[in-house]
Design a protein around this motif. Structure first.
Motif, PDB file in Angstrom:
ATOM      1  N   GLN A 120      68.031 -14.994  53.666  1.00  0.00           N
ATOM      2  CA  GLN A 120      67.683 -16.253  54.342  1.00  0.00           C
ATOM      3  C   GLN A 120      67.563 -17.358  53.295  1.00  0.00           C
ATOM      4  O   GLN A 120      66.548 -17.503  52.622  1.00  0.00           O
ATOM      5  N   THR A 121      68.638 -18.130  53.135  1.00  0.00           N
ATOM      6  CA  THR A 121      68.654 -19.197  52.140  1.00  0.00           C
ATOM      7  C   THR A 121      68.260 -20.528  52.788  1.00  0.00           C
ATOM      8  O   THR A 121      68.261 -20.644  54.025  1.00  0.00           O
ATOM      9  N   PRO A 122      67.971 -21.568  52.004  1.00  0.00           N
ATOM     10  CA  PRO A 122      67.676 -22.889  52.585  1.00  0.00           C
ATOM     11  C   PRO A 122      68.844 -23.483  53.357  1.00  0.00           C
ATOM     12  O   PRO A 122      68.655 -24.402  54.157  1.00  0.00           O
ATOM     13  N   TRP A 123      70.057 -22.992  53.122  1.00  0.00           N
ATOM     14  CA  TRP A 123      71.242 -23.553  53.768  1.00  0.00           C
ATOM     15  C   TRP A 123      71.625 -22.781  55.028  1.00  0.00           C
ATOM     16  O   TRP A 123      72.415 -23.242  55.825  1.00  0.00           O
ATOM     17  N   GLY A 124      71.057 -21.599  55.193  1.00  0.00           N
ATOM     18  CA  GLY A 124      71.385 -20.740  56.320  1.00  0.00           C
ATOM     19  C   GLY A 124      71.458 -19.288  55.883  1.00  0.00           C
ATOM     20  O   GLY A 124      71.376 -18.976  54.692  1.00  0.00           O
ATOM     21  N   PHE A 160      71.464 -11.155  36.807  1.00  0.00           N
ATOM     22  CA  PHE A 160      71.467  -9.710  36.565  1.00  0.00           C
ATOM     23  C   PHE A 160      70.069  -9.235  36.147  1.00  0.00           C
ATOM     24  O   PHE A 160      69.564  -8.220  36.653  1.00  0.00           O
ATOM     25  N   LEU A 161      69.424  -9.974  35.250  1.00  0.00           N
ATOM     26  CA  LEU A 161      68.082  -9.592  34.801  1.00  0.00           C
ATOM     27  C   LEU A 161      67.084  -9.652  35.956  1.00  0.00           C
ATOM     28  O   LEU A 161      66.203  -8.783  36.067  1.00  0.00           O
ATOM     29  N   ALA A 162      67.222 -10.658  36.831  1.00  0.00           N
ATOM     30  CA  ALA A 162      66.348 -10.743  38.006  1.00  0.00           C
ATOM     31  C   ALA A 162      66.531  -9.526  38.908  1.00  0.00           C
ATOM     32  O   ALA A 162      65.561  -9.027  39.503  1.00  0.00           O
ATOM     33  N   GLY A 163      67.756  -9.037  39.018  1.00  0.00           N
ATOM     34  CA  GLY A 163      68.032  -7.860  39.839  1.00  0.00           C
ATOM     35  C   GLY A 163      67.391  -6.589  39.320  1.00  0.00           C
ATOM     36  O   GLY A 163      67.291  -5.591  40.036  1.00  0.00           O
ATOM     37  N   LEU A 164      66.946  -6.617  38.054  1.00  0.00           N
ATOM     38  CA  LEU A 164      66.253  -5.479  37.438  1.00  0.00           C
ATOM     39  C   LEU A 164      64.739  -5.663  37.444  1.00  0.00           C
ATOM     40  O   LEU A 164      64.011  -4.864  36.858  1.00  0.00           O
ATOM     41  N   GLY A 165      64.261  -6.731  38.102  1.00  0.00           N
ATOM     42  CA  GLY A 165      62.830  -6.939  38.247  1.00  0.00           C
ATOM     43  C   GLY A 165      62.232  -8.010  37.373  1.00  0.00           C
ATOM     44  O   GLY A 165      61.026  -8.252  37.429  1.00  0.00           O
ATOM     45  N   ALA A 166      63.045  -8.683  36.526  1.00  0.00           N
ATOM     46  CA  ALA A 166      62.499  -9.736  35.660  1.00  0.00           C
ATOM     47  C   ALA A 166      62.029 -10.931  36.491  1.00  0.00           C
ATOM     48  O   ALA A 166      62.576 -11.228  37.555  1.00  0.00           O
ATOM     49  N   ASP A 167      61.001 -11.610  35.965  1.00  0.00           N
ATOM     50  CA  ASP A 167      60.502 -12.857  36.557  1.00  0.00           C
ATOM     51  C   ASP A 167      61.290 -13.991  35.907  1.00  0.00           C
ATOM     52  O   ASP A 167      61.027 -14.373  34.761  1.00  0.00           O
ATOM     53  N   VAL A 168      62.286 -14.521  36.625  1.00  0.00           N
ATOM     54  CA  VAL A 168      63.176 -15.550  36.069  1.00  0.00           C
ATOM     55  C   VAL A 168      62.753 -16.922  36.585  1.00  0.00           C
ATOM     56  O   VAL A 168      62.683 -17.142  37.797  1.00  0.00           O
ATOM     57  N   GLY A 179      77.937 -26.727  44.294  1.00  0.00           N
ATOM     58  CA  GLY A 179      78.952 -25.719  44.579  1.00  0.00           C
ATOM     59  C   GLY A 179      78.626 -24.330  44.073  1.00  0.00           C
ATOM     60  O   GLY A 179      79.239 -23.349  44.521  1.00  0.00           O
ATOM     61  N   VAL A 180      77.662 -24.221  43.134  1.00  0.00           N
ATOM     62  CA  VAL A 180      77.337 -22.893  42.582  1.00  0.00           C
ATOM     63  C   VAL A 180      75.884 -22.490  42.779  1.00  0.00           C
ATOM     64  O   VAL A 180      75.544 -21.321  42.588  1.00  0.00           O
ATOM     65  N   VAL A 181      75.016 -23.400  43.172  1.00  0.00           N
ATOM     66  CA  VAL A 181      73.592 -23.078  43.324  1.00  0.00           C
ATOM     67  C   VAL A 181      73.360 -21.920  44.306  1.00  0.00           C
ATOM     68  O   VAL A 181      72.612 -20.984  43.995  1.00  0.00           O
ATOM     69  N   PRO A 182      73.975 -21.904  45.503  1.00  0.00           N
ATOM     70  CA  PRO A 182      73.716 -20.785  46.422  1.00  0.00           C
ATOM     71  C   PRO A 182      74.148 -19.429  45.857  1.00  0.00           C
ATOM     72  O   PRO A 182      73.562 -18.398  46.179  1.00  0.00           O
ATOM     73  N   GLU A 183      75.168 -19.440  45.006  1.00  0.00           N
ATOM     74  CA  GLU A 183      75.640 -18.210  44.380  1.00  0.00           C
ATOM     75  C   GLU A 183      74.720 -17.759  43.258  1.00  0.00           C
ATOM     76  O   GLU A 183      74.440 -16.567  43.113  1.00  0.00           O
ATOM     77  N   MET A 184      74.233 -18.698  42.458  1.00  0.00           N
ATOM     78  CA  MET A 184      73.664 -18.370  41.161  1.00  0.00           C
ATOM     79  C   MET A 184      72.140 -18.367  41.070  1.00  0.00           C
ATOM     80  O   MET A 184      71.609 -17.936  40.058  1.00  0.00           O
ATOM     81  N   THR A 185      71.437 -18.845  42.079  1.00  0.00           N
ATOM     82  CA  THR A 185      69.967 -18.865  41.974  1.00  0.00           C
ATOM     83  C   THR A 185      69.324 -17.644  42.624  1.00  0.00           C
ATOM     84  O   THR A 185      68.091 -17.572  42.719  1.00  0.00           O
ATOM     85  N   THR A 197      64.410  -9.806  44.946  1.00  0.00           N
ATOM     86  CA  THR A 197      63.323 -10.018  45.909  1.00  0.00           C
ATOM     87  C   THR A 197      63.285 -11.433  46.448  1.00  0.00           C
ATOM     88  O   THR A 197      62.659 -11.681  47.478  1.00  0.00           O
ATOM     89  N   LEU A 198      63.942 -12.373  45.753  1.00  0.00           N
ATOM     90  CA  LEU A 198      63.949 -13.773  46.201  1.00  0.00           C
ATOM     91  C   LEU A 198      65.360 -14.169  46.620  1.00  0.00           C
ATOM     92  O   LEU A 198      66.330 -13.844  45.931  1.00  0.00           O
ATOM     93  N   PRO A 199      65.505 -14.908  47.740  1.00  0.00           N
ATOM     94  CA  PRO A 199      66.832 -15.414  48.115  1.00  0.00           C
ATOM     95  C   PRO A 199      67.231 -16.569  47.203  1.00  0.00           C
ATOM     96  O   PRO A 199      66.401 -17.122  46.469  1.00  0.00           O
ATOM     97  N   ALA A 200      68.499 -16.920  47.249  1.00  0.00           N
ATOM     98  CA  ALA A 200      68.945 -18.126  46.540  1.00  0.00           C
ATOM     99  C   ALA A 200      68.164 -19.324  47.053  1.00  0.00           C
ATOM    100  O   ALA A 200      67.770 -19.383  48.222  1.00  0.00           O
TER     101      ALA A 200
END
Length: 448
Positions: A412-416, A216-224, A236-242, A435-438
């Motif tokens: 465009q993620t590393p998995w597809g 959520f913070l990344a979606g507001l422009g934070a550098d995470v 199982g959660v990396v594509p969702e959460m990164t 600004t960054l994909p998972a």
């Protein structure tokens, strides 16, 4: 809805401003899961709005879509031509004991190894079920926990209220804020469009709750910048959460990596961590050391079972807290089922994540006023109390998802390639955008 939101606003020190909730229906559950989803997201959105008002005099309106909020509490990602790996280890799950039910959480290899040290090696659920059936629930829970594994006996809410840990966590505030004497008077670098631009967030969290906050913070422009140990993985959660983050690895037992971590922390505005209550202390990075390294730090932490009581240092996850606190037992009775019935989504994780984000934003607003940092503590078990006390759920179903719910742009993620669902929180003038994909864990260097 109003009651849940009012409770959260009070806990966070937010004004009792009405929030617009659109769409109808809810996730079917014994509990008001969709209300919790909407209220926790609304609080995070309101914290953004109040930060912007403090800095500009303009108060953006906040709106939450009930359907999208419910969907995001499961997953926001819609892969195209590929699949996310399974969320659960093959032997993770609920098992019948001699006197009830127990849940074994074996997703991490060392947690599965701990369960098998107690029960013996198991190649499938059938073997595990036969071994578990010989145990009493309380004895097995204790044995697995003593072996440094993760397990939870199914208890009712009444039993949890009589349990020493239930008594302890239920007496805690939903969010425990602590002031810091240190000052770091950094000016606001953001804008209405990107309110967290220039804010550095060091993320030491795993799986769902903490990563929900940092997403959520990344979606507001934070550098995470997310930091994981060398061998940790949660496919199982990396594509969702990164989404929106850079991900690096450090071994905090290694002197060279510790030096890198200290340098990162010195430059961070916010630290999110989900270690057990005593884990960072044992690593030599207790609260006082963190304040020395980073005066004015905004330090937001969560754990599973709360910050007081005999289980404050116990390993735990959303599904285990649901078993311990009476949620799965109440679900079983609600559904007239013959086994534990958890929430339809891991709502304790997601809700606590949005409450963490709201807490971080509140602390940032305070730092911009006073120059002082501060900390906040939350727990899955205390969020469970909020949900349980918010009343029953509903059977009015959500309208099914369709392609209109997805964003037009491809990720465009590393998995597809994949689509994301539209963001459920709308803040006028401030779009949640990443600004960054998972990306995979460890795919970036550990540097700002």
């Amino acid at each position: 809805m109003t009651d849940v939101l009012t409770s959260i606003q009070a806990a966070l020190g937010l004004p009792r401003t009405p929030i617009a909730f659109t769409a109808s229906g809810a996730l079917p559950s014994a509990f008001a899961v969709t209300e919790l989803a909407c209220a926790s997201m609304a609080a995070a959105g309101q914290a953004v709005s109040e930060l912007i008002r403090q800095q500009t005099g303009y108060l953006p309106e906040v709106e939450v879509d009930r359907r999208l909020a419910s969907f995001w509490f499961s997953t926001s990602l819609r892969p195209i031509g590929w699949q996310v790996p399974p969320l659960w280890d093959p032997v993770a799950g609920d098992y019948q004991t001699r006197d009830g039910w127990i849940r074994l959480h074996t997703n991490a290899p060392h947690h599965r190894a701990a369960a098998e040290r107690v029960l013996g090696a198991c190649t499938d659920r059938g073997q595990m079920a036969a071994k578990v059936a010989q145990w009493m629930s309380t004895d097995l829970e204790h044995a697995v926990v003593e072996a440094k594994g993760c397990a939870a006996e199914m208890r009712s809410w009444a039993q949890w209220q009589d349990h020493p840990q239930g008594l302890a966590v239920n007496a805690e505030p939903l969010v425990h804020f602590l002031d810091s004497p240190d000052e770091n008077a950094q000016p606001w670098q953001g804008s209405v469009e990107r309110p967290l631009a220039g804010i550095k967030v060091l993320d030491l969290t795993r799986v769902l709750a903490g990563p929900t906050a940092s997403r959520f913070l990344a979606g507001l422009g934070a550098d995470v910048l997310r930091i994981d140990p060398p061998t940790w993985n949660e496919p199982g959660v990396v594509p969702e959460m990164t989404l929106g983050k850079r991900c690096a690895r450090l071994d905090l037992h290694d002197p060279a990596d510790r030096a890198v971590f200290e340098n990162l922390l010195k430059q961070a505005d916010m630290l999110l961590h989900g270690y057990r209550a005593d884990a960072l202390e044992h690593l030599g990075f207790g609260l006082e050391r963190r304040r020395q390294l980073a005066p004015g730090l905004i330090d937001v932490s969560l754990n599973a079972y709360g910050w007081s009581g005999p289980w404050q240092n116990r390993r735990g996850f959303d599904s285990l807290v649901q078993m311990s606190s009476g949620i799965a037992e109440a679900g079983q009775r609600w559904k007239h089922a013959d086994k534990p019935t958890p929430l339809p989504v891991q709502a304790l994780d997601h809700a606590t994540g949005y409450l963490m984000a709201a807490s971080a934003l509140k602390l940032l607003a305070a730092r911009l006023r006073s120059g002082r940092g501060g900390s906040a503590r939350l727990s899955l078990a205390r969020t469970a109390k909020l949900l349980i006390e918010s009343g029953p759920g509903t059977t009015e179903a959500l309208r099914a998802e369709d392609e209109q719910d997805q964003q037009l742009s491809l990720e465009q993620t590393p998995w597809g390639p994949a689509h994301r669902l539209q963001a459920p929180v709308k803040i006028s003038g401030t779009a949640l955008q990443w600004t960054l994909p998972a990306t995979d864990l460890g795919s970036h260097p550990p540097q700002w």
